[in-house]
Structures are given as structure tokens and as C-alpha cells.
Design an enzyme around this catalytic site. Structure first.
Site, PDB file in Angstrom:
ATOM      1  N   THR A 170       0.777  -1.220   0.000  1.00 39.75           N
ATOM      2  CA  THR A 170       0.000   0.000   0.000  1.00 39.75           C
ATOM      3  C   THR A 170       0.824   1.295   0.000  1.00 39.75           C
ATOM      4  O   THR A 170       1.912   1.328   0.570  1.00 39.75           O
ATOM      5  CB  THR A 170      -0.827  -0.074   1.304  1.00 39.75           C
ATOM      6  OG1 THR A 170      -1.521  -1.301   1.297  1.00 39.75           O
ATOM      7  CG2 THR A 170      -1.754   1.067   1.463  1.00 39.75           C
ATOM      8  N   ARG A 198     -12.530  -9.316  -1.447  1.00 37.50           N
ATOM      9  CA  ARG A 198     -11.892  -9.032  -0.147  1.00 37.50           C
ATOM     10  C   ARG A 198     -11.580  -7.529  -0.048  1.00 37.50           C
ATOM     11  O   ARG A 198     -11.062  -6.921  -0.976  1.00 37.50           O
ATOM     12  CB  ARG A 198     -10.607  -9.843  -0.023  1.00 37.50           C
ATOM     13  CG  ARG A 198      -9.791  -9.573   1.256  1.00 37.50           C
ATOM     14  CD  ARG A 198      -8.733  -8.529   1.047  1.00 37.50           C
ATOM     15  NE  ARG A 198      -7.822  -8.426   2.196  1.00 37.50           N
ATOM     16  CZ  ARG A 198      -6.924  -7.466   2.344  1.00 37.50           C
ATOM     17  NH1 ARG A 198      -6.807  -6.519   1.431  1.00 37.50           N
ATOM     18  NH2 ARG A 198      -6.148  -7.429   3.398  1.00 37.50           N
ATOM     19  N   VAL A 199     -11.900  -6.943   1.094  1.00 34.18           N
ATOM     20  CA  VAL A 199     -11.606  -5.528   1.328  1.00 34.18           C
ATOM     21  C   VAL A 199     -10.685  -5.428   2.536  1.00 34.18           C
ATOM     22  O   VAL A 199     -10.971  -6.025   3.583  1.00 34.18           O
ATOM     23  CB  VAL A 199     -12.901  -4.722   1.570  1.00 34.18           C
ATOM     24  CG1 VAL A 199     -12.574  -3.278   1.912  1.00 34.18           C
ATOM     25  CG2 VAL A 199     -13.791  -4.790   0.332  1.00 34.18           C
ATOM     26  N   GLY A 200      -9.601  -4.694   2.386  1.00 32.28           N
ATOM     27  CA  GLY A 200      -8.654  -4.535   3.485  1.00 32.28           C
ATOM     28  C   GLY A 200      -8.917  -3.281   4.293  1.00 32.28           C
ATOM     29  O   GLY A 200     -10.012  -2.706   4.279  1.00 32.28           O
ATOM     30  N   ASP A 201      -7.894  -2.832   4.990  1.00 31.41           N
ATOM     31  CA  ASP A 201      -8.018  -1.670   5.873  1.00 31.41           C
ATOM     32  C   ASP A 201      -8.016  -0.343   5.123  1.00 31.41           C
ATOM     33  O   ASP A 201      -8.585   0.646   5.600  1.00 31.41           O
ATOM     34  CB  ASP A 201      -6.851  -1.657   6.869  1.00 31.41           C
ATOM     35  CG  ASP A 201      -5.502  -1.642   6.139  1.00 31.41           C
ATOM     36  OD1 ASP A 201      -5.248  -2.586   5.357  1.00 31.41           O
ATOM     37  OD2 ASP A 201      -4.725  -0.692   6.324  1.00 31.41           O
ATOM     38  N   THR A 221      -0.224   0.980   6.543  1.00 33.72           N
ATOM     39  CA  THR A 221       0.134  -0.035   5.554  1.00 33.72           C
ATOM     40  C   THR A 221       0.361  -1.336   6.306  1.00 33.72           C
ATOM     41  O   THR A 221       0.778  -1.320   7.465  1.00 33.72           O
ATOM     42  CB  THR A 221       1.408   0.377   4.783  1.00 33.72           C
ATOM     43  OG1 THR A 221       1.990  -0.789   4.185  1.00 33.72           O
ATOM     44  CG2 THR A 221       2.455   1.016   5.670  1.00 33.72           C
ATOM     45  N   GLY A 222       0.097  -2.446   5.665  1.00 30.39           N
ATOM     46  CA  GLY A 222       0.336  -3.724   6.320  1.00 30.39           C
ATOM     47  C   GLY A 222      -0.817  -4.678   6.145  1.00 30.39           C
ATOM     48  O   GLY A 222      -1.659  -4.505   5.253  1.00 30.39           O
ATOM     49  N   GLY A 224      -4.059  -6.030   6.323  1.00 26.58           N
ATOM     50  CA  GLY A 224      -5.327  -5.363   6.552  1.00 26.58           C
ATOM     51  C   GLY A 224      -6.249  -6.059   7.529  1.00 26.58           C
ATOM     52  O   GLY A 224      -6.959  -5.400   8.302  1.00 26.58           O
TER      53      GLY A 224
HETATM   54  N1  GLY Z   1      -2.994  -2.831   3.804  1.00 31.08           N
HETATM   55  C1  GLY Z   1      -3.518  -3.260   2.598  1.00 31.08           C
HETATM   56  C2  GLY Z   1      -4.456  -4.379   2.678  1.00 31.08           C
HETATM   57  O1  GLY Z   1      -4.352  -5.217   3.558  1.00 31.08           O
HETATM   58  O2  GLY Z   1      -5.329  -4.443   1.844  1.00 31.08           O
END
Ligand code: GLY
Length: 302
Positions: A170, A198-201, A221-222, A224
Site C-alpha cells: 500500500t 476481499r476488502v482490506g483496511d 500499511t500492512g 489489513g
Molecule cells: N494494507 C492493505 C491491505 O491489507 O489491503
């Protein structure tokens, strides 16, 4: 007081990709800083800096993003205005090179905060946001990675963030302009081989992005799945607000709760209303760069 900080992801960046990461975050920083120097607003600086990294195939955002389990590239992004606390976000959008620009359109031109997938793409059509071909997002490196992952029965996003897979992550930016306005934004292709939808943070306000003028702004970042559980970006803003700690200590506090509570891996950039920076990560490396009008030249570190 003007300040800006960008990140190009926290992960196990291999030695032979350090130069392109340095160049990528440096280009993004310069673009955002030029806007602030010319009396531009924090939101414009954040969007433009992130657009540069979405164009750059070095990063997992826009062009160069990871490929999902179905062989598609689905992108997430968000942006927040610390002056009004308005926010916009999109998730699981395809064929859009600059999802953060679409997220800004959601903030500026709709009554909503988060649009996903087909609805977000319909909105993009209505707002004349440019579409691109799948080939404009896919790079050979990521197609090869995707093919290699298909040969492994049990691959997880956590494995990659823990440092076992050389990769990228990210991108994000936080800026403070001369009017005291703070903006924050984040854009990503998510995790390698993620499940479709799938949806991340990154597009979740409070997790990947947060900004409030009275305190500061954060982009994360990381991994999610872990970042969402500890509501990382807002937890850091709350720590600065309530515990009156420095942005550096607040960044460390955020990474500490990410790791201790949910065994998470990642990184954060923090910028306060006074233009002070904080960064922290528990991955092997994180690409970042920052500049303020208290500094004679930018700092660029991977
Ligand atoms: N930090 C990005 C994700 O996990 O989608």
C-alpha cells in the site's frame, strides 16, 4: 506551517528494489510538496502524491498491484479531509488506475463515504473518472507471483507481511497546508492472491486513513485483516489527543497494539497539527519520505 509525509508500504522490500522505492516515494513527496509550496491545499497534495505512486509499478497500488485469486486486480482507496471530517472511499474496483481520485469524487460529489465494486465503477462512469484496461494495471512481476502462488495450497496474507515473501504494499500520504488543514489518503491493491471481493483496511475510515484538523492525520500499511481489528489509524489519533504523546510515540503505540493484540504486521505514518512527524513499523522495511518548511531538504528512507 506546511508538512507532508508519504509511505510506499511496509514489507520485506528486497535489496535490489530499494532504489526504485526511494525514487518512488521521493517523486510522490516532491509532487505533493510542490502543491503545498504553491499555496495548494492538503487534499490536492495528498491526491497528487498518491496518484504518482499509483502510476509507479514499484508499488502495490494502481499499476503494479497484486493479483487476486480469480486473476483480477481489485483496488481499494480512501481520502479524508481533516477540516470537515468528510471522507470518501472505494473498494474492490477494477480497471481504474487512480482509485484515490475516485475516492475523492465519492467524498466531494456524493452523500456517501464508501462505494464498492460495480456501484463504485458506475459512479466512476458518471463522474468521468478514466477507466483503463486490465493490462494497464498488471505487470509481469505480479503475474509471475500469482502463478507461483497457485502452486502452493496454503498461502496467506499474513505470511507475506511477516517477511517471508519479498513484495511491496500500500501507499499513503498525509499533508498539512498553510491554512492548518490536514488531509490523509491511502491506496492499495490489497494482498497477494486475496479472495475476490476481499476488502482490506485501506478504504476503511479509521483503519487505513484518518484525519482531524485539531489533532493530525494517519495513513497505514500492512496486513489489513489485523489493522481493521485494532482500528489502527484512529487509535493513533486518539492516543495523541488523549494521552498527549508525541507522534513518534503514538506511531510506536499503534504498532505495539497491532502486534500484541492481533499479531499484526505493518507500518504507519503520522502528521500532527503542528507539522511534526511520526513513523513506525514492525516489518523488515517501510519506504517513506517527509518534508516540512522547518527542514532544508526532504528525508527519504527505506
Ligand atoms: N494494507 C492493505 C491491505 O491489507 O489491503
Amino acid at each position: 506551517m506546511k508538512s507532508i509525509i508519504v509511505h510506499g508500504g511496509a514489507w520485506d522490500i528486497p535489496d535490489d528494489m530499494l532504489d526504485e522505492h526511494r525514487a518512488g516515494v521521493s517523486n510522490a513527496l516532491t509532487t505533493g510538496w510542490d502543491i503545498l509550496k504553491n499555496s495548494g491545499g492538503a487534499l490536492d497534495a495528498v491526491e497528487a502524491a498518491i496518484n504518482i505512486m499509483e502510476d509507479d509499478p514499484t508499488f502495490d497500488a494502481g499499476r503494479g498491484s497484486f493479483v487476486n485469486m480469480a486473476g483480477q486486480i481489485e483496488l481499494d482507496a480512501s481520502i479524508m479531509d481533516g477540516r470537515t471530517m468528510r471522507a470518501g472511499a472505494v473498494a474492490a474496483v477494477r480497471n481504474i488506475l487512480h482509485p484515490v481520485t475516485l475516492a475523492r469524487a465519492v467524498m466531494d460529489k456524493s452523500e456517501h463515504v464508501l462505494l464498492v465494486s460495480d456501484g463504485a465503477m458506475r459512479f466512476a462512469h458518471e463522474q468521468n473518472i478514466p477507466f483503463c484496461g486490465a493490462d494497464d494495471l498488471l505487470v509481469g512481476r505480479e503475474f509471475e507471483r500469482w502463478k507461483e502462488i497457485q502452486t502452493r495450497p496454503a498461502y496467506s496474507g499474513k505470511e507475506a507481511f511477516a517477511g517471508n515473501t519479498p513484495a511491496r504494499d500500500t501507499v499513503g500520504c498525509v499533508a498539512l497546508d498553510d491554512n492548518g488543514n490536514i488531509a490523509s489518503g491511502t491506496s492499495t491493491g490489497g494482498t497477494p492472491n486475496k479472495y475476490p471481493g476481499r476488502v482490506g483496511d485501506s478504504p476503511i475510515i479509521g483503519c487505513g486513513t484518518y484525519a482531524v484538523n485539531s489533532v493530525g492525520g494517519v495513513s497505514t500499511t500492512g496486513w489489513g485483516e489485523a489493522i481493521i481489528k485494532v482500528v489502527l489509524a484512529k487509535s493513533i489519533i486518539d492516543a495523541i489527543d488523549m494521552m498527549k504523546i508525541t507522534p513518534e510515540d503514538a506511531a510506536q503505540h499503534g504498532i505495539s497494539i497491532l502486534h500484541s493484540r492481533v499479531e499484526g504486521y505493518g507500518g504507519v505514518i503520522v502528521l500532527t497539527k503542528n507539522g511534526k512527524f511520526g513513523t513506525a513499523f514492525n516489518t523488515p522495511r517501510m519506504a517513506r519520505a517527509y518534508m516540512s518548511d522547518e527542514m532544508s531538504e526532504p528525508v527519504v528512507v527505506v
